[in-house]
Design a protein around this motif. Structure first.
Motif, PDB file in Angstrom:
ATOM      1  N   PHE A  38      -0.311   8.526 -13.696  1.00 60.52           N
ATOM      2  CA  PHE A  38      -1.239   7.549 -13.109  1.00 60.52           C
ATOM      3  C   PHE A  38      -2.439   8.295 -12.538  1.00 60.52           C
ATOM      4  O   PHE A  38      -2.365   8.900 -11.477  1.00 60.52           O
TER       5      PHE A  38
ATOM      6  N   MET B  24      -6.388   3.716 -13.496  1.00 58.43           N
ATOM      7  CA  MET B  24      -5.075   3.082 -13.335  1.00 58.43           C
ATOM      8  C   MET B  24      -4.578   3.224 -11.892  1.00 58.43           C
ATOM      9  O   MET B  24      -4.075   2.272 -11.299  1.00 58.43           O
ATOM     10  N   ALA B  25      -4.746   4.402 -11.321  1.00 54.40           N
ATOM     11  CA  ALA B  25      -4.330   4.619  -9.931  1.00 54.40           C
ATOM     12  C   ALA B  25      -5.173   3.773  -8.984  1.00 54.40           C
ATOM     13  O   ALA B  25      -4.662   3.228  -8.006  1.00 54.40           O
TER      14      ALA B  25
ATOM     15  N   TYR C  79       0.827  -1.201   0.000  1.00 60.84           N
ATOM     16  CA  TYR C  79       0.000   0.000   0.000  1.00 60.84           C
ATOM     17  C   TYR C  79       0.867   1.258   0.000  1.00 60.84           C
ATOM     18  O   TYR C  79       0.646   2.179  -0.782  1.00 60.84           O
TER      19      TYR C  79
ATOM     20  N   ILE D 145       2.252   6.430  -7.022  1.00 61.79           N
ATOM     21  CA  ILE D 145       1.171   7.249  -7.578  1.00 61.79           C
ATOM     22  C   ILE D 145       1.418   8.729  -7.305  1.00 61.79           C
ATOM     23  O   ILE D 145       1.126   9.579  -8.142  1.00 61.79           O
TER      24      ILE D 145
ATOM     25  N   MET E 189       2.815   1.637  -3.421  1.00 59.79           N
ATOM     26  CA  MET E 189       1.962   2.115  -4.508  1.00 59.79           C
ATOM     27  C   MET E 189       1.537   3.565  -4.282  1.00 59.79           C
ATOM     28  O   MET E 189       1.408   4.330  -5.232  1.00 59.79           O
TER      29      MET E 189
ATOM     30  N   ASN F  52      -6.557   0.866  -9.634  1.00 59.20           N
ATOM     31  CA  ASN F  52      -6.097  -0.525  -9.752  1.00 59.20           C
ATOM     32  C   ASN F  52      -4.766  -0.746  -9.042  1.00 59.20           C
ATOM     33  O   ASN F  52      -4.535  -1.802  -8.463  1.00 59.20           O
ATOM     34  N   LEU F  53      -3.888   0.241  -9.093  1.00 55.19           N
ATOM     35  CA  LEU F  53      -2.611   0.104  -8.399  1.00 55.19           C
ATOM     36  C   LEU F  53      -2.793   0.104  -6.888  1.00 55.19           C
ATOM     37  O   LEU F  53      -2.049  -0.548  -6.166  1.00 55.19           O
TER      38      LEU F  53
END
Length: 102
Positions: free
Chosen positions: A30, A34-35, A17, A24, A20, A37-38
């Motif tokens: 991102f 997309m952000a 967490y 981001i 990512m 999902n990451l």
């Protein structure tokens, strides 16, 4: 029985967490889907229950050796399995995106 499972929340939930989140923040490309999902967590699998079976097999095999720590070992195993159950319960309800039962 318990040490690897105490480390697991940090390795499987908190560290990914935070990594990512940092990625981001630093990458303006991102955005949106997309952000999102990451930031989602990993898929939950049932491989942990093989670890629990291994713990039980080791506990049963201890009876073939002389020992005075059988009660402490079984209490430790029971407490670690309660912790594992509580962590999995939290993970399924709060942390994972989907379950994979294959």
């Amino acid at each position: 029985f318990l040490i690897p499972f105490l480390i697991e929340p940090v390795v499987t939930i908190y560290a990914p967490y935070k990594m990512m989140l940092m990625i981001i923040r630093t990458q303006p490309s991102f955005t949106g889907f997309m952000a999102e999902n990451l930031m989602g967590s990993l898929v939950f699998d049932l491989s942990r229950y093989a670890d629990l079976l291994l713990d039980v097999m080791i506990a049963v095999l201890i009876f073939f050796f002389p020992g005075g720590f059988n009660i402490q070992m079984f209490v430790g195993m029971a407490l670690s399995h309660v912790y594992i159950y509580a962590f999995d319960h939290y993970r399924v309800l709060r942390s994972i995106m989907s379950c994979n039962y294959t």
